[in-house]
Design a protein around this motif. Sequence first.
Motif, PDB file in Angstrom:
ATOM      1  N   GLU A 152     -15.680 -40.201 -37.287  1.00  0.00           N
ATOM      2  CA  GLU A 152     -14.825 -39.482 -36.338  1.00  0.00           C
ATOM      3  C   GLU A 152     -13.401 -40.034 -36.359  1.00  0.00           C
ATOM      4  OE1 GLU A 152     -13.012 -37.228 -33.538  1.00  0.00           O
ATOM      5  OE2 GLU A 152     -14.935 -36.838 -34.515  1.00  0.00           O
ATOM      6  N   LYS A 168     -24.331 -39.189 -33.472  1.00  0.00           N
ATOM      7  CA  LYS A 168     -23.524 -38.303 -32.639  1.00  0.00           C
ATOM      8  C   LYS A 168     -22.963 -39.012 -31.413  1.00  0.00           C
ATOM      9  CE  LYS A 168     -25.818 -34.077 -34.154  1.00  0.00           C
ATOM     10  NZ  LYS A 168     -26.641 -32.917 -33.759  1.00  0.00           N
ATOM     11  N   LYS A 216     -19.971 -40.743 -32.643  1.00  0.00           N
ATOM     12  CA  LYS A 216     -18.907 -39.742 -32.820  1.00  0.00           C
ATOM     13  C   LYS A 216     -18.256 -39.399 -31.484  1.00  0.00           C
ATOM     14  CE  LYS A 216     -18.440 -34.843 -34.106  1.00  0.00           C
ATOM     15  NZ  LYS A 216     -19.156 -33.674 -34.659  1.00  0.00           N
ATOM     16  N   ARG A 217     -19.055 -39.173 -30.454  1.00  0.00           N
ATOM     17  CA  ARG A 217     -18.526 -38.773 -29.149  1.00  0.00           C
ATOM     18  C   ARG A 217     -17.780 -39.915 -28.470  1.00  0.00           C
ATOM     19  NH1 ARG A 217     -17.864 -33.760 -29.946  1.00  0.00           N
ATOM     20  NH2 ARG A 217     -19.753 -32.720 -30.616  1.00  0.00           N
ATOM     21  N   ARG A 249     -14.423 -40.151 -30.252  1.00  0.00           N
ATOM     22  CA  ARG A 249     -13.532 -39.032 -29.932  1.00  0.00           C
ATOM     23  C   ARG A 249     -12.982 -39.162 -28.520  1.00  0.00           C
ATOM     24  NH1 ARG A 249     -14.975 -32.926 -31.555  1.00  0.00           N
ATOM     25  NH2 ARG A 249     -14.784 -33.945 -33.596  1.00  0.00           N
ATOM     26  N   LEU A 250     -13.824 -39.570 -27.581  1.00  0.00           N
ATOM     27  CA  LEU A 250     -13.354 -39.739 -26.214  1.00  0.00           C
ATOM     28  C   LEU A 250     -12.299 -40.842 -26.137  1.00  0.00           C
ATOM     29  CD1 LEU A 250     -13.602 -38.983 -23.240  1.00  0.00           C
ATOM     30  CD2 LEU A 250     -15.528 -40.583 -23.054  1.00  0.00           C
ATOM     31  N   GLU A 295     -15.614 -33.702 -23.729  1.00  0.00           N
ATOM     32  CA  GLU A 295     -16.168 -34.835 -24.478  1.00  0.00           C
ATOM     33  C   GLU A 295     -17.035 -35.730 -23.605  1.00  0.00           C
ATOM     34  OE1 GLU A 295     -16.174 -34.928 -27.648  1.00  0.00           O
ATOM     35  OE2 GLU A 295     -14.944 -33.130 -27.657  1.00  0.00           O
ATOM     36  N   ARG A 306     -20.341 -33.902 -23.317  1.00  0.00           N
ATOM     37  CA  ARG A 306     -21.102 -33.982 -24.566  1.00  0.00           C
ATOM     38  C   ARG A 306     -21.713 -35.366 -24.754  1.00  0.00           C
ATOM     39  NH1 ARG A 306     -17.027 -30.809 -28.786  1.00  0.00           N
ATOM     40  NH2 ARG A 306     -17.749 -28.692 -28.327  1.00  0.00           N
ATOM     41  N   LEU A 307     -20.951 -36.388 -24.423  1.00  0.00           N
ATOM     42  CA  LEU A 307     -21.478 -37.747 -24.535  1.00  0.00           C
ATOM     43  C   LEU A 307     -22.617 -37.972 -23.549  1.00  0.00           C
ATOM     44  CD1 LEU A 307     -21.430 -40.664 -25.558  1.00  0.00           C
ATOM     45  CD2 LEU A 307     -19.569 -41.108 -23.937  1.00  0.00           C
ATOM     46  N   ARG A 350     -25.835 -36.442 -24.618  1.00  0.00           N
ATOM     47  CA  ARG A 350     -26.416 -36.931 -25.867  1.00  0.00           C
ATOM     48  C   ARG A 350     -27.014 -38.325 -25.735  1.00  0.00           C
ATOM     49  NH1 ARG A 350     -27.862 -34.189 -30.244  1.00  0.00           N
ATOM     50  NH2 ARG A 350     -25.985 -32.934 -29.926  1.00  0.00           N
TER      51      ARG A 350
END
Length: 222
Positions: free
Chosen positions: A20, A151, A154-155, A158-159, A175, A178-179, A182
Amino acid sequence: MGIKSVVNADRLYWLGRYSERVYTTLKLFARSFDQLIEQVGGDHAAFCASLDIPNIYTDGDDFIARYAFDPENPNSIVSNLNRAYDNAIELREEIGSETLAYIQLAVYEMNKARESDAPVIEFQKVSDDILAFWGIVDDQIDDENTRNIIKVGKRVERLDLYARLRMGRVDMDREVCRLAGRIDRCDLRYRRESISNLRALMRAEQLDYPAIIRETERILEV
């Protein structure tokens, strides 16, 4: 989890984070490339400040060469890509050779970009390879826990990056959601209060970006 599983979980998490980091920073860099070359509206110091990385570069040309392609620079795009590749190599049995191949392709395209007079074309290919890697993670990795750890990495990355870049509330809140959706679906141990704190920060009248970064960095401190 046993010792080997803990080590591999860490590698999977950082594979997600580094892939990411390459994807997002490469997009930012490619967007600024022409301006930096021409020194028209290009400001490498501002770029470094936006990502909270040290400005060790003498000028725009030095920044282009070293931020993109210097493997000895720990903040360079290629360094982060190499870290993703190193983790992917160690995880070949967990993620499969076909999944690994897309990280290898990204490394190949990054090496081509270093030798090119017009590297932006190769930058796009690197980004495409990262996108293909994420797609094949879903398609080829049967173990749900393995997919979810990648993932989560990745999250989290990104956050963290979005907070440093002062992204808007809609992007930030997406974000966080999503985190949160997950992280409970894998075996990673994490600070549940960090997720609660991030949700509360999203409800505040003004986004407190430093606080968001601190909570994001603390999620796995258990």
